[in-house]
Write a protein that holds these residues in place. Sequence first.
Motif, PDB file in Angstrom:
ATOM      1  N   VAL A  48       0.858  -1.196  -0.020  1.00 15.04           N
ATOM      2  CA  VAL A  48      -0.068   0.023  -0.057  1.00 15.04           C
ATOM      3  C   VAL A  48       0.875   1.154   0.176  1.00 15.04           C
ATOM      4  N   LEU A  49       0.764   2.013  -0.834  1.00 15.24           N
ATOM      5  CA  LEU A  49       1.698   3.458  -0.971  1.00 15.24           C
ATOM      6  C   LEU A  49       1.282   4.084   0.227  1.00 15.24           C
ATOM      7  N   ASN A  50       2.487   4.817   0.507  1.00 15.64           N
ATOM      8  CA  ASN A  50       2.631   5.886   1.678  1.00 15.64           C
ATOM      9  C   ASN A  50       2.247   7.014   1.103  1.00 15.64           C
ATOM     10  N   HIS A  51       1.061   7.810   1.669  1.00 17.73           N
ATOM     11  CA  HIS A  51       0.979   9.100   1.527  1.00 17.73           C
ATOM     12  C   HIS A  51       0.309   9.576   0.249  1.00 17.73           C
ATOM     13  N   VAL A  52       0.433   8.696  -0.768  1.00 19.31           N
ATOM     14  CA  VAL A  52      -0.155   8.943  -2.039  1.00 19.31           C
ATOM     15  C   VAL A  52      -0.920   7.965  -2.597  1.00 19.31           C
ATOM     16  N   ARG A  53      -1.629   8.194  -3.906  1.00 23.70           N
ATOM     17  CA  ARG A  53      -2.712   7.131  -4.597  1.00 23.70           C
ATOM     18  C   ARG A  53      -2.661   7.584  -6.026  1.00 23.70           C
ATOM     19  N   VAL A  54      -3.075   6.932  -6.742  1.00 19.88           N
ATOM     20  CA  VAL A  54      -3.281   7.308  -8.203  1.00 19.88           C
ATOM     21  C   VAL A  54      -4.865   7.052  -8.719  1.00 19.88           C
ATOM     22  N   ILE A  55      -5.225   7.957  -9.487  1.00 18.77           N
ATOM     23  CA  ILE A  55      -6.730   7.965 -10.126  1.00 18.77           C
ATOM     24  C   ILE A  55      -6.343   7.984 -11.606  1.00 18.77           C
ATOM     25  N   GLN A  56      -6.850   6.967 -12.364  1.00 19.34           N
ATOM     26  CA  GLN A  56      -6.841   6.914 -13.829  1.00 19.34           C
ATOM     27  C   GLN A  56      -8.195   7.419 -14.273  1.00 19.34           C
ATOM     28  N   GLY A  57      -8.318   8.527 -14.884  1.00 19.58           N
ATOM     29  CA  GLY A  57      -9.836   9.172 -15.535  1.00 19.58           C
ATOM     30  C   GLY A  57      -9.742   9.101 -17.147  1.00 19.58           C
ATOM     31  N   ASP A  58      -8.670   8.705 -17.745  1.00 23.63           N
ATOM     32  CA  ASP A  58      -8.735   8.732 -19.167  1.00 23.63           C
ATOM     33  C   ASP A  58      -8.709   7.182 -19.962  1.00 23.63           C
ATOM     34  N   GLY A  59      -9.707   7.019 -20.705  1.00 22.10           N
ATOM     35  CA  GLY A  59      -9.748   5.688 -21.322  1.00 22.10           C
ATOM     36  C   GLY A  59     -10.349   4.581 -20.428  1.00 22.10           C
ATOM     37  N   ILE A  60     -11.044   4.815 -19.485  1.00 19.32           N
ATOM     38  CA  ILE A  60     -11.510   3.728 -18.563  1.00 19.32           C
ATOM     39  C   ILE A  60     -12.999   3.371 -18.975  1.00 19.32           C
ATOM     40  N   ASP A  61     -12.811   1.928 -18.906  1.00 21.22           N
ATOM     41  CA  ASP A  61     -14.137   1.191 -19.286  1.00 21.22           C
ATOM     42  C   ASP A  61     -13.797  -0.083 -18.554  1.00 21.22           C
ATOM     43  N   GLU A  62     -14.916  -1.161 -18.522  1.00 18.44           N
ATOM     44  CA  GLU A  62     -14.899  -2.288 -17.767  1.00 18.44           C
ATOM     45  C   GLU A  62     -13.646  -2.953 -18.004  1.00 18.44           C
ATOM     46  N   GLN A  63     -12.991  -3.085 -19.260  1.00 18.25           N
ATOM     47  CA  GLN A  63     -11.856  -3.811 -19.693  1.00 18.25           C
ATOM     48  C   GLN A  63     -10.599  -3.229 -19.298  1.00 18.25           C
ATOM     49  N   THR A  64     -10.452  -1.821 -19.260  1.00 17.03           N
ATOM     50  CA  THR A  64      -9.372  -1.045 -18.782  1.00 17.03           C
ATOM     51  C   THR A  64      -9.286  -1.270 -17.172  1.00 17.03           C
ATOM     52  N   ILE A  65     -10.374  -1.373 -16.593  1.00 17.58           N
ATOM     53  CA  ILE A  65     -10.349  -1.562 -15.187  1.00 17.58           C
ATOM     54  C   ILE A  65      -9.881  -2.822 -14.774  1.00 17.58           C
ATOM     55  N   GLY A  66     -10.444  -3.918 -15.478  1.00 22.20           N
ATOM     56  CA  GLY A  66      -9.912  -5.222 -15.386  1.00 22.20           C
ATOM     57  C   GLY A  66      -8.310  -5.453 -15.596  1.00 22.20           C
ATOM     58  N   GLN A  67      -8.154  -4.929 -16.726  1.00 20.79           N
ATOM     59  CA  GLN A  67      -6.421  -5.014 -16.938  1.00 20.79           C
ATOM     60  C   GLN A  67      -5.643  -4.211 -15.886  1.00 20.79           C
ATOM     61  N   ILE A  68      -5.978  -3.109 -15.346  1.00 18.51           N
ATOM     62  CA  ILE A  68      -5.334  -2.208 -14.288  1.00 18.51           C
ATOM     63  C   ILE A  68      -4.993  -2.995 -13.090  1.00 18.51           C
ATOM     64  N   LEU A  69      -6.302  -3.646 -12.739  1.00 22.35           N
ATOM     65  CA  LEU A  69      -6.514  -4.234 -11.472  1.00 22.35           C
ATOM     66  C   LEU A  69      -5.430  -5.594 -11.522  1.00 22.35           C
ATOM     67  N   GLN A  70      -5.590  -6.146 -12.568  1.00 22.46           N
ATOM     68  CA  GLN A  70      -4.846  -7.303 -13.059  1.00 22.46           C
ATOM     69  C   GLN A  70      -3.278  -6.893 -12.645  1.00 22.46           C
ATOM     70  N   ASN A  71      -2.957  -5.924 -13.273  1.00 18.84           N
ATOM     71  CA  ASN A  71      -1.457  -5.534 -13.090  1.00 18.84           C
ATOM     72  C   ASN A  71      -0.989  -5.100 -11.765  1.00 18.84           C
TER      73      ASN A  71
END
Length: 461
Positions: A327-350
């Motif tokens: 778990v990152l300390n102090h920071v997080r990431v949000i992805q708001g470009d090109g997001i759909d069900e498929q890319t969400i699944g790919q990101i979570l798998q990565n």
Amino acid sequence: MTRLSDHNLILDTDSYKSSHFLQYPAGTTRLFSYLESRGGRYPVTRFFGLQYIVGEYLTRRVTREDVEEARAVIEAHGEPFPYEGWMRVVNVHGGRIPLEIRAVPEGTAVPIHNILMSCTNTDPELPWLVGWFETMLMRVWYPTTVCTQSFHIRAIIARALEQTSDRAAEELPFKLHDFGSRGVSSRESAGLGGLAHLVNFMGSDTLEALRIGRNHYGAEMAGFSIPAAEHSTITSWGKEHEVDAYRNMVRTFGKPGGIYAVVSDSYDLKHAINVHWGETLRPEVEASGATLVVRPDSGDPPAMVRLAVNALAAKYGTTVNSKGYQVLNHVRVIQGDGIDEQTIGQILQNLLVDGFSAENVAFGMGGALLQKVDRDTQRFAYKTSAGLIDGQYRGIYKDPVTDPGKRSKDGVLDLVMEGPRMVTRAYYTFDTDFPGSLMRPVFRDGELLVRDSLEEVRARA
């Protein structure tokens, strides 16, 4: 040229519907129609939005002026008009629409190929009203489809969190954020689609959803947002002062316990993370007591999120949770470009492959959430399935040889439980009180009978 009323209920239909009163068999006194999802992208739909549609439109009273206006428009348009029938609505029913609508409770998850809603007339002289309002009632496909897609994506994220996070229940409601308001066709679409998403999540930048949530579903505050930068606020400082733009965000919003998001790819995402965030501003970020959310906004989404998470881990470090994920300390990431069900699944798998918890990343979904759906995403259909003609029950259905998948149901239909499964039950009579029904009357003779709160809708799945 006289301006047409924006609120004439009669005109909210398809042109050809106005000729249908002349087309049913003589002696027709009752019709029964139903709505279902005939299949599509998801095996289960989460029903939502009928309360808004009925409450906002179908509860309006029809006036004599409405009838005269509709008659003039429709006859000039080339269609016959059921003038006497609409005047009966005005004179006998006080302008109230003599229909009864039954539906599953909003928020209910229903397997496809099952009835979700039914409509029948309560005045035997006006059976054609059941078809007249198909156009309006069918529009429930939109909030239901948005709610359904959001519901299934929630399940994908929930599985990843359960596997990799110690804080799954706290994290899940804010993992999919609605960025879709600017990408839809109307203010109403933004509000109704945005609220449909908030049945499943709590994060949104669509203010219209809050209005509809408060006015129609009793939600004092349907969703929440955080301070966030956009490219204009960062680039207005100039490329040579990019770090100053970021510093301003830290000092303005970096309060203990706070959270704020900063788009960081206006020029060079790697440089922004490795130098600006990872070296120059890191002491201030760490000392602030707030959580910085870095937002990549270009490039291949799975690759950019992977880059950002790993780079931030190298600079800020991580804590390994009880499930063995970082778990990152102090920071997080949000992805708001090109997001759909498929890319969400790919990101979570990565994330899983790289050993990171799913709680490190949130998603902002725009057009794919609220706009890249249509009636055929779940193959919605509103069909007539039963009639009373000369006092005799008649099943009504279509069965096209060229497309067996479009065969419609016949009968007076209801949704019930049979063992562990929801199934559609057919009665071949109008004389039934629907024993064991999962549906309920929600509208009758101009009155909305049920007003669920958003809290109640959220609780059903």
